[in-house]
Design a protein around this motif. Structure first.
Motif, PDB file in Angstrom:
ATOM      1  N   GLU A   1      29.645  30.711  41.612  1.00 61.82           N
ATOM      2  CA  GLU A   1      31.027  30.411  41.249  1.00 61.82           C
ATOM      3  C   GLU A   1      31.305  28.909  41.284  1.00 61.82           C
ATOM      4  O   GLU A   1      31.900  28.354  40.349  1.00 61.82           O
ATOM      5  CB  GLU A   1      31.981  31.139  42.195  1.00 61.82           C
TER       6      GLU A   1
ATOM      7  N   GLN B   1      31.850  31.774  35.761  1.00 59.26           N
ATOM      8  CA  GLN B   1      32.891  32.150  36.716  1.00 59.26           C
ATOM      9  C   GLN B   1      33.253  33.632  36.604  1.00 59.26           C
ATOM     10  O   GLN B   1      33.484  34.302  37.615  1.00 59.26           O
ATOM     11  CB  GLN B   1      34.134  31.286  36.488  1.00 59.26           C
TER      12      GLN B   1
ATOM     13  N   LYS C   1      33.101  35.192  40.202  1.00 56.44           N
ATOM     14  CA  LYS C   1      34.363  35.204  40.950  1.00 56.44           C
ATOM     15  C   LYS C   1      34.879  36.609  41.278  1.00 56.44           C
ATOM     16  O   LYS C   1      35.356  36.844  42.396  1.00 56.44           O
ATOM     17  CB  LYS C   1      35.428  34.425  40.177  1.00 56.44           C
TER      18      LYS C   1
ATOM     19  N   ASP D   1      41.889  37.130  41.909  1.00 52.36           N
ATOM     20  CA  ASP D   1      40.824  36.288  41.353  1.00 52.36           C
ATOM     21  C   ASP D   1      40.613  36.594  39.867  1.00 52.36           C
ATOM     22  O   ASP D   1      40.437  35.681  39.042  1.00 52.36           O
ATOM     23  CB  ASP D   1      39.519  36.516  42.122  1.00 52.36           C
TER      24      ASP D   1
END
Length: 246
Positions: free
Chosen positions: A35, A47, A51, A83
């Motif tokens: 990440e 990401q 994430k 997130d």
């Protein structure tokens, strides 16, 4: 024979739990590294791959250690949803993410207050910080003023409540506040050098400290004192023998 095997079962379970915990934490460390690499390279695909796994991996570790659901576990579920929402560009997704993380703060706050009340100076200090921060950012937040006001209050109270659990949890709460403060500063149009890395690093360390601190700080049922059964046995023996306990 069967009694001996039954007595050994708990001991057999502990190493398995420890191994499982190490695997969960190792997986979290790998996902965190990926990440942060994605943030540094400004690579959304990287990401997206890492994430959404961060909070669930910590949740897996927490459940492997605690073996039961509690408000901190609920908070990690909300964090995972937040997130994902914040990976989507746009103000609507930002507000949705803020709502998810509001759930995180309220869940953590509930858990911490059930454990122990925080010291009054910590509460007063965080409330003063909350008031000062909102006063400084108020003129630049526009339509986000009220959502940020409510969310930041829950965040400040969560961070203060962490002082009633342990220093590790308190540090995690402070870093969580710092991470979101950096996001709030960005919302006003101010972007610091290495902003994304600072936000994610403080957030990742905050989640890790809160989760591990909560699991490791006597938050479960109190353990029985091993000396108590022995003392009770001796007392019973003395009564049977007619001896004085004094």
């Amino acid at each position: 024979m069967s009694g001996t095997r039954a007595a050994r079962r708990p001991d057999r379970g502990r190493p398995v739990s420890g191994v499982a915990g190490r695997w969960w934490r190792a997986a979290f460390g790998l996902a965190a590294a990926v990440e942060l690499t994605g943030v540094a390279l400004d690579a959304p695909a990287v990401q997206w791959a890492a994430k959404p796994l961060l909070a669930p991996l910590l949740l897996g570790w927490l459940l492997a250690v605690r073996r039961r659901w509690d408000p901190v576990a609920t908070g990690l579920v909300c964090a995972a949803a937040g997130d994902v929402a914040l990976l989507v560009p746009g103000s609507t997704a930002f507000l949705l993410g803020m709502g998810c993380f509001l759930g995180t703060q309220l869940a953590f706050l509930t858990a911490f207050l059930r454990h122990r009340r925080p010291p009054a100076p910590a509460v007063a200090g965080y409330l003063a910080l909350w008031a000062a921060g909102n006063a400084l950012l108020w003129g630049r937040l526009g339509d986000l003023r009220l959502p940020v006001l409510g969310y930041s209050l829950a965040l400040a109270l969560m961070a203060a409540a962490g002082w009633g659990v342990s220093r590790r949890v308190a540090t995690g709460g402070a870093l969580f506040l710092l991470s979101d403060l950096l996001i709030g500063v960005e919302a006003t149009g101010v972007r610091l050098p290495g902003h994304g890395l600072w936000v994610m690093t403080t957030y990742l360390v905050a989640l890790l400290l809160i989760t591990t601190g909560w699991a490791g700080r006597g938050v479960g049922p109190p353990r029985a004192d091993p000396a108590q059964p022995r003392a009770a046995t001796r007392a019973c023996g003395a009564i049977v023998d007619g001896r004085s306990l004094t």
